[in-house]
Design a protein around this motif. Structure first.
Motif, PDB file in Angstrom:
ATOM      1  N   SER A 114       0.834  -1.208   0.000  1.00 23.80           N
ATOM      2  CA  SER A 114       0.000   0.000   0.000  1.00 23.80           C
ATOM      3  C   SER A 114       0.867   1.257   0.000  1.00 23.80           C
ATOM      4  O   SER A 114       0.943   1.992   0.973  1.00 23.80           O
ATOM      5  N   ILE A 115       1.479   1.506  -1.142  1.00 24.39           N
ATOM      6  CA  ILE A 115       2.439   2.592  -1.272  1.00 24.39           C
ATOM      7  C   ILE A 115       1.810   3.792  -1.944  1.00 24.39           C
ATOM      8  O   ILE A 115       1.271   3.678  -3.037  1.00 24.39           O
ATOM      9  N   PHE A 116       1.931   4.942  -1.282  1.00 29.07           N
ATOM     10  CA  PHE A 116       1.513   6.191  -1.900  1.00 29.07           C
ATOM     11  C   PHE A 116       2.689   6.853  -2.617  1.00 29.07           C
ATOM     12  O   PHE A 116       2.569   7.313  -3.736  1.00 29.07           O
ATOM     13  N   LYS A 117       3.822   6.866  -1.911  1.00 30.39           N
ATOM     14  CA  LYS A 117       4.999   7.516  -2.473  1.00 30.39           C
ATOM     15  C   LYS A 117       6.253   6.955  -1.798  1.00 30.39           C
ATOM     16  O   LYS A 117       6.226   6.648  -0.614  1.00 30.39           O
TER      17      LYS A 117
ATOM     18  N   GLN B   5      -0.745   8.179   5.218  1.00 32.06           N
ATOM     19  CA  GLN B   5      -0.094   9.326   4.574  1.00 32.06           C
ATOM     20  C   GLN B   5       1.132   9.796   5.359  1.00 32.06           C
ATOM     21  O   GLN B   5       1.612  10.911   5.150  1.00 32.06           O
TER      22      GLN B   5
ATOM     23  N   VAL C 177       2.736   5.562   3.170  1.00 31.62           N
ATOM     24  CA  VAL C 177       1.725   4.534   2.910  1.00 31.62           C
ATOM     25  C   VAL C 177       0.376   5.176   2.643  1.00 31.62           C
ATOM     26  O   VAL C 177       0.089   6.287   3.094  1.00 31.62           O
ATOM     27  N   LEU C 178      -0.462   4.445   1.913  1.00 27.57           N
ATOM     28  CA  LEU C 178      -1.758   4.970   1.489  1.00 27.57           C
ATOM     29  C   LEU C 178      -2.672   5.265   2.678  1.00 27.57           C
ATOM     30  O   LEU C 178      -3.361   6.277   2.697  1.00 27.57           O
ATOM     31  N   THR C 179      -2.653   4.401   3.667  1.00 25.03           N
ATOM     32  CA  THR C 179      -3.641   4.503   4.740  1.00 25.03           C
ATOM     33  C   THR C 179      -3.389   5.669   5.682  1.00 25.03           C
ATOM     34  O   THR C 179      -4.334   6.325   6.126  1.00 25.03           O
TER      35      THR C 179
END
Length: 121
Positions: free
Chosen positions: A27-30, A105, A101-103
């Motif tokens: 769950s990777i945002f950046k 931030q 992570v996405l959840t």
């Protein structure tokens, strides 16, 4: 959940080369900075090389001119090209990534489980 998986370690003679890879998944945002550390028996963990998501790099003095770090942002992968290996490069090499992570931030450091590099003289 985020995972880092390294590959590419092994046994090589002095003067040889190896290429390490590390893939981040989950769950990777950046992904911000990525890097490689190593831990040799009886030694402290050492930063080997680091790369920002913009491509700026930083190396330990002991590997400058021999190792090259690079990354493929589209594949969430960081590489370490190791040339002219020396017995003193023998260590377990760990991948590190600063990941948002996405959840949550929030940025958090993640580590791989390590890959053994052994250089024989």
């Amino acid at each position: 959940q985020v995972q880092l998986v390294e590959s590419g370690g092994g046994l090589v003679q002095a003067g040889g080369s190896l290429r390490l890879s590390c893939v981040a998944s989950g769950s990777i945002f950046k992904i911000n900075d990525m890097g490689w550390y190593r831990l040799a028996p009886g030694e402290q963990r050492e930063l080997v090389a680091q790369i920002t998501n913009g491509g700026s790099t930083n190396y330990a003095d002991s590997v400058k001119g021999r190792f090259t770090i690079s990354r493929d942002n589209a594949k969430n992968t960081v590489y370490l090209e190791m040339n002219n290996l020396k017995p003193e490069d023998t260590a377990v090499y760990y991948c590190n990534a600063q990941i948002v992570v996405l959840t949550t931030q929030y940025e958090w450091p993640y580590w791989g489980t390590g890959t053994q590099v052994t250089v024989s003289s």
